[in-house]
Design an enzyme around this catalytic site. Structure first.
Site, PDB file in Angstrom:
ATOM      1  CD  GLU A  19      10.897   2.002   4.925  1.00 36.69           C
ATOM      2  OE1 GLU A  19       9.729   1.769   5.261  1.00 36.69           O
ATOM      3  OE2 GLU A  19      11.885   1.407   5.410  1.00 36.69           O
ATOM      4  CG  ASP A  45       6.064  -1.091   6.208  1.00 38.12           C
ATOM      5  OD1 ASP A  45       5.909  -2.144   6.846  1.00 38.12           O
ATOM      6  OD2 ASP A  45       7.179  -0.686   5.830  1.00 38.12           O
ATOM      7  CG  ASP A  68      13.690  -2.085   5.956  1.00 34.66           C
ATOM      8  OD1 ASP A  68      12.488  -1.817   5.749  1.00 34.66           O
ATOM      9  OD2 ASP A  68      14.161  -2.339   7.085  1.00 34.66           O
TER      10      ASP A  68
END
Length: 427
Positions: free
Chosen positions: A228, A313, A203
């Site tokens: 990410e 997201d 992340d």
């Protein structure tokens, strides 16, 4: 001697099979932004979906952050070893879920949130910067000196500078600190050995350098890792992406290259995501770059690109950058027939009534051995038509134009179709 030759031949066959299986990966995001609210716990609920996931040909399932967190979704972790305080379920339930996935030959990917961390206690200044690891001993019990020195007001000025982007909502951890590195590596290896995870999804990986990520990947040896790295595309005055997104995809390529291109590291192909979002709205010409290849990361280094339509997201209830909802299957027709490693989102598969259509596309991909380095030939890329051939075995069409019969060679039959997309396979 004959037996030795036979053994060598068998070894080479198995080695080739192993490489083929590795490159034929299909990732599945097994949660959304609201999954933590599920009655009875998300881990228990997802247990009932394992058979469908495995039957679809999915090879890896990305699970939500497992540690205690002050944010219900798991992205503000504190006691990293404490897996019993998660809103998704407890440690035993998580291990049972991973065991069920393994029983079907599916690997489990942990969502690793290590850029930042929430503290348990205040220091003498009244600042929350005293961390608790979640064990009886001192593992991951850190103080303000483990926070990046430029992360005010949390830091005490003794840490190293941040190596990446700032995360304002929680202290940014000093990943140049040797104790931090050692104890996070131990935690990652514990997630593998004790909990059963096979790989990592990093992340907010832009929050620390690729050199730091390399340390964690090299020392924990996951079978799969994806980062990410979400940054903005280049946009023109009309609010749409520029045709040339080379700088954007170069950032993704550079990250993988620094981490180690021969290892398991990949990145989500946010370049392709951004272009595809707009292309399906009557601008399919965008899907052919200036070099005649795919315009995203898959056009340069498909083996290291994880393509996706939406995630927790961009879609779900956050809707930060959603794919056009009436064209989602065009997105899947693209990523599930093209090189790169495709990622399927839970909502689309189970909640949107698209399971059968996605199943058919994955079946085509699997049946013809389409993989992350498959050869892509773009035949047409106009406003209302995108047509491409993959490995000489599969042809995909996006867009409303139907007069494409003259462009489809003999020996192909329709294998899947839906709203403004069709896929042919070689007979």
């Amino acid at each position: 001697m004959a037996n030795k030759h036979l053994s060598l031949s068998l070894f080479l066959v198995l080695l080739g099979l192993s490489a083929s299986l590795a490159s034929g990966q299909v990732l599945f995001q097994g949660f959304n932004w609201e999954s933590w609210k599920h009655n009875g716990g998300w881990y228990n609920f997802l247990m009932g979906k394992v058979d469908d996931i495995a039957a679809a040909g999915i090879t890896h399932v990305w699970l939500p952050p497992a540690s205690q967190s002050v944010a219900e979704q798991g992205y503000m972790p504190g006691r990293l070893y404490d897996l019993d305080a998660s809103k998704y379920g407890n440690k035993a339930q998580l291990k049972s879920l991973i065991g069920a996935l393994h029983g079907k030959g599916v690997k489990a990917i942990a969502d690793i949130v290590i850029n930042h961390r929430t503290a348990e206690h205040k220091d003498g200044r009244g600042i929350y910067c005293i961390f608790e690891g979640g064990t009886p001993d001192a593992r991951l019990d850190w103080g303000p000196h483990m926070i990046c020195r430029d992360d005010r007001p949390y830091a005490d000025g003794t840490g190293n500078p941040d190596t990446g982007a700032d995360f304002g909502a929680a202290p940014d951890i000093d990943h140049l600190n040797l104790r931090v590195q050692k104890e996070l590596v131990e935690w990652l290896n514990w997630l593998k050995a004790d909990i059963g995870f096979d790989g990592w999804r990093f992340d907010f990986a832009k929050g620390y350098s690729a050199d730091v990520a390399k340390i964690y990947i090299d020392r924990s040896e996951p079978s799969f890792a994806v980062a990410e790295i979400w940054t903005s595309l280049a946009y023109g005055g009309d609010g749409k992406p520029n045709l040339n997104q080379d700088q954007h995809r170069q950032e993704l390529v550079n990250w993988v290259d620094k981490v180690g291109g021969k290892g398991p590291a990949t990145t989500f192909d946010f370049t392709t995501k951004g272009i595809l979002n707009v292309a399906v709205e009557g601008e399919l010409w965008r899907l052919r770059g200036t070099d005649g290849k795919a315009p995203g990361m898959i056009g340069w280094w498909p083996a290291k690109a994880v393509t996706f339509v939406d995630n927790h997201d961009t879609g779900s209830t956050q809707h930060m950058w959603p794919f056009p909802s009436d064209r989602v299957m065009q997105g899947y027709a693209y990523i599930l027939t093209h090189p790169g490693t495709p990622c399927i989102f839970y909502d689309h598969f189970f909640d949107w009534g698209l399971k059968e259509e996605i199943d058919r596309l994955v079946s085509v991909r699997t049946r013809h051995g389409i993989h992350n380095e498959s050869k892509l030939q773009i035949i047409e890329a106009d406003a209302d038509l995108y047509l491409a051939e993959i490995d000489g075995k599969v042809i995909v069409k996006l867009g409303p134009r139907y007069d494409v019969g003259n462009l489809i060679p003999g020996g192909f039959k329709v294998a899947a179709h839906g709203n403004d997309y069709a896929v042919w396979e070689k007979i």
